[in-house]
Scaffold this motif. Structure first.
Motif, short mmCIF file in Angstrom:
data_model
loop_
_atom_site.label_atom_id
_atom_site.label_comp_id
_atom_site.label_asym_id
_atom_site.label_seq_id
_atom_site.Cartn_x
_atom_site.Cartn_y
_atom_site.Cartn_z
N LEU A 193 0.72 -1.38 0.06
CA LEU A 193 -0.16 -0.02 -0.08
C LEU A 193 0.80 1.27 0.02
O LEU A 193 0.55 2.22 -0.84
CB LEU A 193 -0.94 0.06 1.08
N ILE A 194 1.69 1.45 0.74
CA ILE A 194 2.75 2.58 0.85
C ILE A 194 3.44 2.69 -0.40
O ILE A 194 3.62 3.88 -1.01
CB ILE A 194 3.68 2.46 1.97
N THR A 195 4.25 1.56 -1.08
CA THR A 195 4.76 1.83 -2.26
C THR A 195 3.65 2.29 -3.25
O THR A 195 3.92 3.16 -4.25
CB THR A 195 5.32 0.28 -2.66
N ASN A 196 2.43 1.41 -3.34
CA ASN A 196 1.41 2.21 -4.09
C ASN A 196 1.11 3.78 -3.88
O ASN A 196 0.76 4.44 -5.10
CB ASN A 196 0.24 1.40 -4.04
N MET A 197 1.22 4.23 -2.60
CA MET A 197 0.90 5.63 -2.45
C MET A 197 1.99 6.34 -3.20
O MET A 197 1.57 7.55 -3.85
CB MET A 197 1.17 5.88 -0.98
N GLY A 198 3.20 6.00 -3.37
CA GLY A 198 4.05 7.12 -3.78
C GLY A 198 3.72 6.97 -5.35
O GLY A 198 4.29 8.15 -5.97
N SER B 19 2.01 13.49 -8.00
CA SER B 19 2.15 14.05 -9.16
C SER B 19 2.97 15.35 -8.83
O SER B 19 2.31 16.18 -8.19
CB SER B 19 1.02 14.49 -9.76
N LEU B 20 4.18 15.30 -9.14
CA LEU B 20 5.26 16.34 -8.82
C LEU B 20 4.86 17.66 -9.39
O LEU B 20 4.86 18.89 -8.86
CB LEU B 20 6.56 16.10 -9.19
N LEU C 78 9.10 6.84 -1.03
CA LEU C 78 9.88 7.44 -1.80
C LEU C 78 10.20 6.77 -3.15
O LEU C 78 10.46 7.17 -4.22
CB LEU C 78 11.25 7.84 -1.28
N PHE C 79 10.69 5.54 -3.03
CA PHE C 79 11.04 4.53 -4.06
C PHE C 79 9.70 4.41 -4.90
O PHE C 79 9.92 4.30 -6.10
CB PHE C 79 11.42 3.16 -3.53
N GLY C 80 8.68 4.55 -4.42
CA GLY C 80 7.32 4.48 -5.23
C GLY C 80 7.32 5.67 -6.21
O GLY C 80 6.86 5.57 -7.44
N VAL C 81 7.66 6.74 -5.71
CA VAL C 81 7.82 7.95 -6.70
C VAL C 81 8.85 7.51 -7.57
O VAL C 81 8.62 7.81 -8.99
CB VAL C 81 8.18 9.12 -5.62
N ILE C 82 10.12 7.29 -7.10
CA ILE C 82 11.15 7.19 -8.16
C ILE C 82 10.67 5.94 -9.42
O ILE C 82 11.13 6.31 -10.53
CB ILE C 82 12.34 6.64 -7.32
N ALA C 83 10.48 4.83 -8.81
CA ALA C 83 9.85 3.73 -9.71
C ALA C 83 8.89 4.34 -10.66
O ALA C 83 8.96 3.94 -12.06
CB ALA C 83 9.43 2.71 -9.05
N THR C 84 8.09 5.18 -10.33
CA THR C 84 6.92 5.59 -11.33
C THR C 84 7.66 6.64 -12.25
O THR C 84 7.31 6.53 -13.55
CB THR C 84 5.82 6.33 -10.61
N THR C 85 8.42 7.49 -11.68
CA THR C 85 9.11 8.26 -12.52
C THR C 85 9.97 7.63 -13.58
O THR C 85 9.91 8.08 -14.85
CB THR C 85 9.94 9.33 -11.78
#
Length: 396
Positions: free
Chosen positions: A68-73, A77-78, A249-256
């Motif tokens: 869930l937390i990884t999914n949150m990342g 949307s920056l 943080l890693f969720g944001v990076i992985a999506t980017t």
């Protein structure tokens, strides 16, 4: 008690909570109803491990938290945060207000551990409440472990009516300006930007869609969560960082970079089950809450919520003055910390419907009020509360 009977009972409680919240238009939060029913069950006929019997042991709940937390990342949307920079600053000021008031006035009224446990659930949601509850339990602070859950359950009763009142005042002011020709419809920048943002998996561009199965989505989420865990382990000799914070943080990076798409858990049809499992594990934390313990934490519960709201108002008022945002809108944005999504969406829409029947006026109010409320809730509940919980765990 059999596993299936336990499962029927606990999931039935979650359903009852949803029904009550829907019928009362979220004025009576589902969390309160569910917590009340679980407490009644534990004080009467529930086995203390009913959630584990139903099929959600601690190991499963931990796995769901990582997902869930990884999914949150992936939701971050920056670009939208940049557009709503005033909202972000106001939301952060509200959280700073809670921390400042509780660490000063609150520290005079309660012990240090009570203040530490209270802050992350007060500015966040289910994940931060669970992190602090587990940390308190591991530190042998059983009553504070329950306190973390109860403060999360009860804070909505302060947030819902206060938000409705200040949003109605803000909405009336906006309507008056619109009717006097001083206000126009604001373009829904966030929606258009979100629509234009590609959800393409850049790293798997040549992968046929038929191979992007639900299991592949779960696999990639697990990989990102594992990398976050490894990073936490590597950093532990230097600084203590919660793996849950790094998952965000890693969720944001992985999506980017294109390793994860947005909302992979929803697309893999696993979000509903993950939330159900995590909610049940939250209420499992009430199994040690005796009536005498509930009376013991009642005073710090009420006091912490009242002090937190005062801190929110003072700091958001000052930040609103600096950024030239009305005190009503600034306070409403900071109050999203007490409930987050979807309550911020529901309350805002209910207020707009109550103020006007004209569709154009509704569109104007929506364009000016809804984006800040959604961004405020995302910043406070989704991002900052998890980071705070990861930091504050080290204080216990």
């Amino acid at each position: 008690m059999s596993q299936l009977l336990a499962l029927v009972i606990v999931v039935g409680i979650l359903f009852v909570g949803d029904v009550v919240a829907t019928r009362t238009k979220a004025w009576v939060p589902s969390m309160f109803i569910c917590a009340t029913l679980f407490l009644f069950g534990y004080w009467t006929f529930f086995p203390t491990n009913i959630v584990e019997i139903a099929g959600i042991p601690p190991a499963v709940a931990t796995m769901l938290m990582y997902f869930l937390i990884t999914n949150m990342g992936t939701l971050l949307s920056l670009q939208e945060l940049k557009r709503q920079w005033k909202t972000v600053l106001i939301a952060l000021s509200g959280i700073l207000g809670i921390i400042a008031i509780l660490f000063t006035i609150g520290a005079l009224l309660f012990d240090f551990e009570t203040v530490v446990v209270a802050i992350p659930p007060l500015v966040g949601g289910v994940v931060s409440a669970l992190i602090m509850s587990e940390a308190a339990a591991n530190a042998g602070l059983i009553s504070l472990s329950v306190f973390a859950i109860v403060i999360y359950v009860m804070q909505g009763f302060a947030g819902y009516p206060l938000t409705s009142v200040v949003l109605k005042k803000e909405g009336k002011n906006l309507l008056e300006k619109y009717r006097n020709g001083q206000l126009a419809l604001k373009e829904a920048e966030g929606e258009s930007a979100a629509a234009s943002e590609s959800s393409e998996l850049k790293l798997f561009r040549k992968l046929p869609e038929k191979y992007n199965t639900d299991f592949f989505k779960f696999f990639r989420l697990a990989v990102v969560a594992y990398l976050a865990f490894l990073a936490s382990e590597l950093l532990s000799p230097l600084v203590s960082v919660s793996p849950f914070v790094l998952c965000l943080l890693f969720g944001v990076i992985a999506t980017t970079v294109g390793f994860l798409e947005r909302q992979p858990l929803q697309k893999a049809n696993g979000f509903g089950f993950a939330i159900m499992g995590l909610m049940l594990f939250i209420f499992d934390g009430l199994n040690q809450a005796t009536p005498s313990m509930m009376m013991e934490i009642l005073y710090p519960l009420v006091a912490c919520i009242v002090l937190g709201v005062i801190g929110m108002y003072l700091f958001s008022f000052i930040m609103g003055k600096i950024l030239k945002v009305s005190k009503e809108m600034a306070f409403a944005v900071s109050l999203t910390a007490l409930y987050g999504f979807p309550a911020d969406y529901i309350i805002t829409n209910e207020v707009i419907k109550s103020l006007t029947d004209d569709e154009k006026e509704k569109a104007v109010l929506t364009s000016h009020m809804l984006p800040p409320m959604l961004v405020g809730g995302f910043v406070t509940v989704t991002i900052v509360s998890v980071i705070l919980a990861g930091i504050f765990v080290g204080f216990l």
